[in-house]
Structure formats: structure tokens, C-alpha cells
Design a protein around this motif. Structure first.
Motif, PDB file in Angstrom:
ATOM      1  N   ILE A 246      45.454  46.046  37.171  1.00 16.81           N
ATOM      2  CA  ILE A 246      45.277  46.783  35.916  1.00 16.81           C
ATOM      3  C   ILE A 246      46.251  46.287  34.856  1.00 16.81           C
ATOM      4  CG2 ILE A 246      45.324  49.083  34.855  1.00 16.81           C
ATOM      5  CD1 ILE A 246      44.697  50.223  37.639  1.00 16.81           C
TER       6      ILE A 246
ATOM      7  N   LEU B  22      38.885  48.650  36.377  1.00 20.52           N
ATOM      8  CA  LEU B  22      38.606  47.874  35.167  1.00 20.52           C
ATOM      9  C   LEU B  22      37.105  47.672  34.970  1.00 20.52           C
ATOM     10  CD1 LEU B  22      41.399  45.138  35.092  1.00 20.52           C
ATOM     11  CD2 LEU B  22      41.275  47.311  33.865  1.00 20.52           C
TER      12      LEU B  22
ATOM     13  N   SER C 287      42.207  39.386  36.739  1.00 14.57           N
ATOM     14  CA  SER C 287      42.171  40.841  36.568  1.00 14.57           C
ATOM     15  C   SER C 287      41.198  41.247  35.463  1.00 14.57           C
ATOM     16  CB  SER C 287      43.567  41.367  36.240  1.00 14.57           C
ATOM     17  OG  SER C 287      44.473  41.056  37.266  1.00 14.57           O
ATOM     18  N   LEU C 288      41.313  40.586  34.324  1.00 21.66           N
ATOM     19  CA  LEU C 288      40.556  40.988  33.134  1.00 21.66           C
ATOM     20  C   LEU C 288      39.067  40.716  33.241  1.00 21.66           C
ATOM     21  CD1 LEU C 288      43.042  39.776  30.374  1.00 21.66           C
ATOM     22  CD2 LEU C 288      42.833  42.044  31.393  1.00 21.66           C
TER      23      LEU C 288
ATOM     24  N   ILE D 208      36.330  43.552  33.361  1.00 23.43           N
ATOM     25  CA  ILE D 208      35.863  44.314  32.198  1.00 23.43           C
ATOM     26  C   ILE D 208      34.522  43.811  31.688  1.00 23.43           C
ATOM     27  CG2 ILE D 208      36.401  44.971  29.813  1.00 23.43           C
ATOM     28  CD1 ILE D 208      39.350  45.008  30.604  1.00 23.43           C
TER      29      ILE D 208
END
Length: 208
Positions: free
Chosen positions: A26, A68, A125-126, A129
Motif C-alpha cells: 500500500i 489497492l 504495488s501501484l 489500481i
């Protein structure tokens, strides 16, 4: 930061690893390479095992990615199109069609993107989204995320266990790799902006 991470892992074991990795997904600035390589080192002097460490890290990774993913679902394509149709779209020179093209691109190449991006710092991680925004099927997202993060975790935990006291060497190498990747991403982002500006503004001026 590193000392706090090590304290949490020493105190809470598998649960600490899962929690830290979830938070790392996150908040990408938290270094996963430290968590995983030190986790591997922990298996050499504690009752914790390599398999348990990998499972705990993978559970944490998937939980963070799912959070996410649902953030992305809140930023649905329809909502982004609504934002773009207003003043924000005029400022950024974006159209609803641009959002649709981005969604179509992700739907065509999304599976490979989700998997391979799990090996790229920050992006790993991103990437959850846009997967949520494009409404990628959750079972597919979970499978690709689990597979990608499992491989990443196996490699780093195993290296940490193999190197023992020298686990920080791997963390340093991965940190340098992360810095290079972030630099390349920054360059790519700047190039994309320049290309976008050229396409939007200069093409219109040539037509006029």
C-alpha cells in the motif's frame, strides 16, 4: 525504518512479516527487499521456516494488492470519464476517448502486465489500481498477483537464508536496482508528457 522493521519481525514472526508486506504494497516506499531478505536470515537462527516465511509474505502481498485493487474499482473508468469531461479534462487536454483507449490497452495486455510488474519496484504495488479501474476479473487478478509475488518472495527469502549474516548485501543490490528503475520510470514519464504535449498542441497548431 530498517530497525523498526527488524524489531516488528523479531517480535511477531510470521504475522509481522505478513503485516509489513501488506503495508509495503500500500505504501511502496517501505522496502520489501529488507523485509524478505531479513526474513530469510531469520530462518537461520529462529524456529521460523523458509516455507512459512514465503507463505506469510505472499499472503501479505496479496492482501495489500487486493486493497489497492478495490481502490481502483472506486476510480472506475466511468468516474474518470466524468472527471475528464469537466474542467480537469480541459486543463489536462484529455478526452473521454483517451481513458477508453487506456482501458482497452490494459484489457488486451493486462494479464501479462499484472504478472511481470510484480518484479518491478514501486510499479509492483501501484499496478493493482489500474487493474481495479479496468475491472479485471478478481479471480484472474488474484491468480496472477499470487503467482508473481510468490516467485519474488521465494527468490528474496531464499537468498536471505543462503547468505545469512550477509543478507544486507542482497537488500543493497535490490535497493540500487530499485533506484535505477525509478530513474528510468521518471525519464519515461517525462518523455510521455513531452510526446503528449507535442501531439495535442503542435499537431493543432500545424492544422491551423
Amino acid at each position: 525504518m530498517q530497525e523498526i522493521i527488524i524489531q516488528i519481525m523479531n517480535q511477531f514472526g510470521y504475522f509481522g512479516v505478513a503485516f509489513l508486506i501488506m503495508i509495503e504494497n500500500i505504501f511502496p516506499p517501505i522496502p520489501s527487499e529488507v523485509i524478505l531478505t531479513f526474513g530469510g536470515f531469520m530462518t537461520t537462527y529462529s524456529e521460523l521456516g523458509i516455507i512459512g516465511m514465503i507463505i506469510a509474505a505472499t499472503i501479505g502481498s496479496v492482501l495489500g494488492a487486493v486493497i489497492l485493487y478495490f481502490v481502483g474499482r472506486l476510480l472506475s473508468v466511468e468516474r474518470l470519464e466524468t472527471l475528464i469531461s469537466g474542467k480537469l479534462g480541459k486543463i489536462l487536454r484529455l478526452k473521454a476517448g483517451d481513458i477508453q483507449k487506456a482501458e482497452q490497452w490494459f484489457m488486451k495486455r493486462g494479464n501479462a502486465t499484472i504478472f511481470f510488474c510484480r518484479f518491478i519496484p514501486l510499479i509492483r504495488s501501484l499496478i493493482s489500481i489500474p487493474a481495479g479501474s479496468a475491472k479485471m476479473k478478481l479471480p484472474v487478478f488474484l491468480f496472477l498477483t499470487t503467482l508473481g509475488t510468490l516467485i519474488w518472495n521465494i527468490v528474496l527469502v531464499s537468498l536471505g537464508a543462503a547468505l545469512g549474516d550477509n543478507w544486507e548485501m542482497i537488500a543493497g543490490i535490490i535497493d540500487s536496482y530499485s533506484s535505477i528503475v525509478v530513474g528510468l520510470l521518471a525519464v519515461a514519464f517525462i518523455c510521455a508528457i513531452l510526446f503528449f504535449v507535442k501531439k495535442r498542441f503542435f499537431s493543432k497548431s500545424m492544422k491551423n
